[in-house]
Design an enzyme around this catalytic site. Sequence first.
Site, short mmCIF file in Angstrom:
data_model
loop_
_atom_site.label_atom_id
_atom_site.label_comp_id
_atom_site.label_asym_id
_atom_site.label_seq_id
_atom_site.Cartn_x
_atom_site.Cartn_y
_atom_site.Cartn_z
CD GLN A 125 -2.43 1.51 2.63
OE1 GLN A 125 -1.99 0.96 3.64
NE2 GLN A 125 -3.40 2.41 2.68
CE1 TYR B 116 3.01 -3.58 11.69
CE2 TYR B 116 1.23 -2.50 12.89
CZ TYR B 116 2.19 -2.49 11.89
OH TYR B 116 2.32 -1.38 11.10
CG ASP C 227 6.88 -6.58 -2.69
OD1 ASP C 227 6.65 -7.68 -2.16
OD2 ASP C 227 6.31 -5.53 -2.34
C1 AKB Z 1 -2.61 -1.64 10.97
O1 AKB Z 1 -3.82 -1.38 11.08
O2 AKB Z 1 -2.08 -2.69 11.35
C2 AKB Z 1 -1.72 -0.60 10.34
C3 AKB Z 1 -1.07 0.28 11.36
C4 AKB Z 1 -1.87 1.21 12.17
O3 AKB Z 1 0.12 0.23 11.51
N1 AKB Z 1 -2.47 0.20 9.42
#
Ligand code: AKB
Length: 312
Positions: free
Chosen positions: A13, A143, A35
């Site tokens: 994106q 994450y 990529d």
């Molecule tokens: C997500 O929703 O994981 C990402 C971010 C906020 O880093 N768009």
Amino acid sequence: MPTKILVIGACGQIGTELTMRLREIHGNDHVIAGDIREGNEMLMKSGPFEIMDAMDADKVENICLHYEVEEVYLMAAMLSATGEKFPDKAWKLNMNSLFNVLDLAKEGKINKIFWPSSIAVFGPTTPKTNTPQHTIMEPSTVYGISKQTGERWCEYYHEKYGVDVRSIRYPGLISWQTLPGGGTTDYAIDIFHQALENNSYTSFLSENTALPMMYMEDALRATLEIMDAPADQVKVRSSYNLSGMSFTPAELANQIKKHLPDFSINYEPDSRQQIADSWPSSIEDTAAREDWKWTARYDLEKVVVEMLEHLK
Ligand code: AKB
């Protein structure tokens, strides 16, 4: 001499638009797109492309040496929602790819790195509104943990080895050119596609879930501005808070209704709700404003007009 740049994760994106913007500035041949899969035609045809796995240290190094790359933008990552499904993979991708480029810079093989962090570094114990630059950070997603750890390592490599790494904590990014994948803030893009196709949308976040967001144009400008800033003005070497706007699904739907009066929304929160609930609802970004003169240009009203115009 124009700078030689490698964008890793160039087909995602942010990577797609960032690569095209960098090619406009530095010349097509000077910006290498890398990529694990091919991207859209515009990206593939406009300049050099290399299939590469960001976790493959040898491949990343060979491409940097072959093209005499000076700057790397490391945009490859597994985002919050997908990361919760594949925690092990998310950790490996997000961390190994970062070490690969940090080590290249430490060894003097590249000069400068851009690495994106995220509002996901914050967690349920962080102050929720106007979240400051320095505050409690106990992220509860893989994450978020990987981004927070990455921030620590960026600062460490800068302090110990003089690595020129620069970073921004991106909010949810809204764009029309390339679809996002696997994020919690993705609803704010899906909604536009569904509004134009079906005049209705089922939101996977609840009505009043406010999250920090930003239009891609602002995010690209911020990325280029922090990379262009003199090194001594980039005082935060973990990652900068960056604020654009904040809104809830209900507020976004109301703005869309101003243009599509028959549009309707309903709410069926899923597992992503818990992720959203752990994140701030708004961000305070004085450090970025003071250090490298950041200021956002897009508010919700403007974004809705642009998104609908482009997607139509
Ligand atoms: C997500 O929703 O994981 C990402 C971010 C906020 O880093 N768009």
